[in-house]
Design an enzyme around this catalytic site. Sequence first.
Site, PDB file in Angstrom:
ATOM      1  N   HIS A 199       3.797   5.116   8.227  1.00 54.50           N
ATOM      2  CA  HIS A 199       4.997   4.585   7.480  1.00 54.50           C
ATOM      3  C   HIS A 199       5.836   5.780   7.302  1.00 54.50           C
ATOM      4  O   HIS A 199       7.092   5.852   7.033  1.00 54.50           O
ATOM      5  CB  HIS A 199       4.434   4.076   6.074  1.00 54.50           C
ATOM      6  N   HIS A 243      -7.058  -7.526   1.396  1.00 54.07           N
ATOM      7  CA  HIS A 243      -6.002  -8.404   0.792  1.00 54.07           C
ATOM      8  C   HIS A 243      -6.820  -9.729   0.518  1.00 54.07           C
ATOM      9  O   HIS A 243      -7.757 -10.020   1.056  1.00 54.07           O
ATOM     10  CB  HIS A 243      -5.050  -8.938   1.898  1.00 54.07           C
ATOM     11  N   ASP A 262      -6.316   2.095   7.896  1.00 56.57           N
ATOM     12  CA  ASP A 262      -5.625   0.744   8.113  1.00 56.57           C
ATOM     13  C   ASP A 262      -5.245   0.850   9.376  1.00 56.57           C
ATOM     14  O   ASP A 262      -4.048   1.287   9.834  1.00 56.57           O
ATOM     15  CB  ASP A 262      -4.132   0.940   7.229  1.00 56.57           C
ATOM     16  N   ASP A 284      -3.532   5.992   3.126  1.00 53.68           N
ATOM     17  CA  ASP A 284      -4.218   4.886   4.605  1.00 53.68           C
ATOM     18  C   ASP A 284      -4.263   6.132   5.761  1.00 53.68           C
ATOM     19  O   ASP A 284      -3.035   6.603   5.974  1.00 53.68           O
ATOM     20  CB  ASP A 284      -3.177   3.871   4.633  1.00 53.68           C
ATOM     21  N   GLU A 300       0.856   6.006   3.748  1.00 56.29           N
ATOM     22  CA  GLU A 300       0.477   5.902   4.965  1.00 56.29           C
ATOM     23  C   GLU A 300       1.104   6.832   6.117  1.00 56.29           C
ATOM     24  O   GLU A 300       2.265   6.857   5.990  1.00 56.29           O
ATOM     25  CB  GLU A 300       0.477   4.370   5.670  1.00 56.29           C
ATOM     26  N   ASP A 357      -7.075 -11.980   3.386  1.00 52.69           N
ATOM     27  CA  ASP A 357      -8.033 -11.362   4.519  1.00 52.69           C
ATOM     28  C   ASP A 357      -9.294 -12.367   4.501  1.00 52.69           C
ATOM     29  O   ASP A 357     -10.023 -12.382   5.575  1.00 52.69           O
ATOM     30  CB  ASP A 357      -8.466 -10.154   4.606  1.00 52.69           C
TER      31      ASP A 357
END
Length: 449
Positions: free
Chosen positions: A273, A103, A342, A298, A270, A106
């Site tokens: 998720h 990001h 992730d 991810d 992900e 980050d």
Amino acid sequence: MTEEYWKGVDKIQYVGHQDKKSGLGFQYYNPEEEIMGKKMKDWLRFAVAYWHTFDQRLVDPFGDGTAQRPYDKYTDPMDLALAKVDAAFEFYQKLGVDYLCFHDRDLAPEGDTLRETNANLDKVVDKIVEYQKTSGMKVLWNTSNMFTNPRFVEGAATSPYADVFAYSAAQLKHSLEIGKRVGSENYVFWGGREGYESLWNTNMKQEQEHAAKIFHMAKDYANEIGFDAQMLLEPKPKEPTTHQYDFDAATTIAFMKEYDLDKDFKLNLEGNHANLAGHTYQHEIRVAREAGLLGSLDANQGDKLIGWDIDEYPSNLYETTAAMYEVVENGSIGPRGGLNFDAKPRRSSFAPEDLFLGHIVGMDSFAAGLRVAAAMKQDGFLDSLKADRYSSYKSGVGADIESGKADLKSLEAYAIDKPQSELIAATHSDHLEEIKDTINHYIIDTLSK
């Protein structure tokens, strides 16, 4: 000469089935080994997530961070940000990965204005670009953090405040420019606060239209500056909002089609998720790939006893096998996709070397899943099962249904006088228990070779 940050860790090697006590090493991930005509590293395209690996302090709602990191001595925010780049590229080299993800926030601290923030960010990106020239490291994807700062309390693109929308668009513009500078292969949108807490005060249609508007703006600007990245939307059903608009793969695909985004956008999926949405990871990947919209993955796992996003390093071989079977069926993760970790260590795994251990178990787990999935595919095990199960559509009335020749009148004429005994006799047991047992044997047999 740059300081060595990860002392006591050599480049991680493939060691096969040596005793794990012999030191850090991959048991199943052999990057140059060919599986079904493609090198493992090209099937998997592993990436390290900057935020969890170098920024995460292992905090939880009940306690402070426990992480011990080799750059903790730096107290000035910019000095720390630049030191993390040195540590990160040493980490990538020792782990043996080719990709990173990040990001914007980050990388560098925020200033009081976006102009100040962009200046901080550009200094760090300058250093990343220099490292890329000498290391060959590539960026799988970059993205914008538009959920942490209090300005995003009610969303970014879906905020009810026009000033926040404008700020979000401006932040996104610079993030896309950075993506071009670092050669990012994809650009991800995860709408952490693009949803609602309560419907009573929410104009859902307007908010979703605003989200679509900013996605179109992003693609248009990427085209304008020559940033040739695959755009990706990442579904998640909730957390931090009560309900996110990109709930799961199917919901997000419907949104993409509604707002004419499906020609330019694909999905980044992900594992954790998927679980929060009430699905398996395999389900989400299947939905995306059958829609032709699988973009990237991810890699992490959740805990089915815990109802929130824990971003644990993947270690469940059954789940990684199922995920990689979908990838094998697809021929790749996606046009430019990879497996981004992730994931973060558990709060009690706070030592610097735990970052290597976490990535090793994740990389080995997906490499093992690839090996098993390839074995099942090459044997035709699941293909033959499905061919047999749907064989009634290859001839007779089934073939008429498949071809479109049948209609309601012809099917009524076919079925109206059939006795129940004949209909029931046409069904067969799926022997699901045997299928699961066979998959277990594939896992055990393949990984013991």
